[in-house]
Design an enzyme around this catalytic site. Structure first.
Site, PDB file in Angstrom:
ATOM      1  CB  ALA A  45      50.424  42.244  36.174  1.00  0.00           C
ATOM      2  CG  ASN A  46      45.391  42.171  38.451  1.00  0.00           C
ATOM      3  OD1 ASN A  46      45.462  43.004  39.347  1.00  0.00           O
ATOM      4  ND2 ASN A  46      45.539  40.871  38.677  1.00  0.00           N
TER       5      ASN A  46
END
Ligand code: C5P
Length: 399
Positions: free
Chosen positions: A211-212
């Site tokens: 993810a980020n």
């Protein structure tokens, strides 16, 4: 803009009450007339003098004030305004609203009003999570009361979790949206705008993902700002911890592949704003079971596959929206990269932002609007203000 709108601002007892002063200032700067009501609890945190000075209007405190009743009365006031805003709304105020208690001025106004009501809760996370508060919130929502926040983050106590008052610019945006929803007018009335927001989660196995740090705040604020101008908005959002913007249809997704499918399903649209931080790559294969570590052996490398580029696909779609806007989050060579991105992706505008500082997950943004005509530099602004400007530009472009 709230020009010509008259709001009743109820300030109740919460440590966040000081932010009501900032909210009142923003509301007035936006053109609204603000009549303040201070509860006994609220008066423990802000002084009537400060609230009165910022609102430019006498603060109402006492249900039994002969003078105030003689000059209009709280019931007439409760109906004469365009909307009633409770910010901050303490757990106690929510409970009193749910029960319909009217022993003080705020309670009486909230019971007597026939106008839309928006509440911005602020309280300790444990109080927000308490079943009593959950039940009160559910009841109030079912009665059509609008909510903005609370948000998660730093609290007065050394405790984190949901309970922090929404930031004043976000409350302003919610008020604009609330009033626009009842108006069915606005420059984007009759238009459908698609917005992507948040990160994507790309599974490695059933429990892990790539993810980020995107919070979704900018994309969600854009959706709210477009709705405030009268647009019908479909917001396709990756996993975020912030509340749904008012007046917007939200489609929740996890992966880039799901985001693309939801985006295409939402077409046709007059405009699309791709603000999501879509993962460029996903694990080529998501393991069916949890990946185990094998003692004495190095971890297996993760093979990656390329994700679909939603912005580029939308820009070349058979049902391409008339206006397609992308974002370029860069840490270096911002404008040059943005210009290349405009050409490469085939979109109309790029909102370029430098994410080398505290932008990802933060509350402000400094952006540049890159179009075929050139580059516009915007000042550092709260994300809801960036959103309002962008929405106004989109309205102009579609007019
Ligand atoms: O190529 P880059 O990720 O820098 O481009 C950013 C822009 O492209 C953003 O508007 C983002 O929403 C969009 N994007 C997308 N799908 C991807 C990657 C980026 O829609 N797979």
């Amino acid at each position: 803009m709230l020009t010509g709108r008259h709001l009743l601002l109820i300030v109740s007892g919460s440590i966040a009450a000081y932010k009501a002063l900032e909210l009142a200032r923003l509301l007035r700067r936006d053109g609204a007339r603000v009549t303040p009501v201070l509860t006994a609890g609220g008066a423990q945190f802000v002084t009537p003098h400060a609230l009165q000075a910022i609102c430019g209007e006498a603060v109402m405190i006492d249900l039994w004030s002969l003078e105030q009743e003689a000059t209009g009365g709280h019931i007439r006031l409760a109906r004469a305004v365009d909307a009633v805003v409770v910010a901050p709304a303490s757990a106690d105020v929510l409970a009193r609203m749910a029960a319909g208690l009217a022993a003080d001025l705020a309670g009486a106004v909230l019971l007597a009003t026939t106008r839309p009501v928006l509440v911005a809760p602020a309280m300790n996370p444990t109080m927000w999570a308490h079943p009593a508060t959950r039940a009160n919130v559910a009841l109030l929502r079912a009665r059509g009361i609008g909510f903005v926040g609370p948000e998660s983050g730093e609290m007065a106590e050394p405790e984190t979790g949901l309970g922090r008052l929404a930031e004043p610019p976000a409350i302003l945006a919610a008020i604009r949206a609330l009033l626009a929803a009842g108006r069915l007018a606005g420059p984007l009335a009759g238009r459908h705008v698609l917005v992507t927001s948040g990160p994507t989660h790309e599974p490695l196995d059933p429990v892990r993902y790539i993810a980020n740090r995107s919070s979704g705040r900018q994309g969600h604020a854009i959706a709210a700002a477009l709705a405030a101008l009268g647009a019908r908005v479909t917001l396709v959002s990756g996993p975020v911890a912030i509340p749904d913007p008012p007046g917007v249809t939200v489609v929740r997704v996890e992966t880039a592949t799901e985001m693309l499918a939801a985006t295409e399903a939402a077409l046709p649209a007059d405009a699309a704003v791709c603000a999501a931080a879509v993962a460029d790559f996903r694990p080529a294969q998501a393991a069916a079971g949890k990946i185990k570590k094998v003692p004495g052996q190095p971890p297996a490398p993760i093979a990656l596959a390329l994700n679909p580029d939603i912005l580029a696909l939308l820009s070349h779609h058979a049902q391409r929206p008339r206006l397609v806007v992308g974002f370029a989050a860069e840490t270096s060579d911002l404008l040059e990269n943005a210009r290349h991105k405009l050409a490469r992706k085939g979109c109309d505008w790029i909102v370029a932002n430098d994410v080398s500082g505290d932008v990802m997950g933060g509350s402000d943004n400094t952006v540049h609007l890159v179009t075929a005509a050139g580059v516009e530099d915007w000042p550092r602004l709260p994300k809801p203000e960036v959103a309002a400007r962008l929405a106004a530009r989109i309205a102009e472009a579609l007019a």
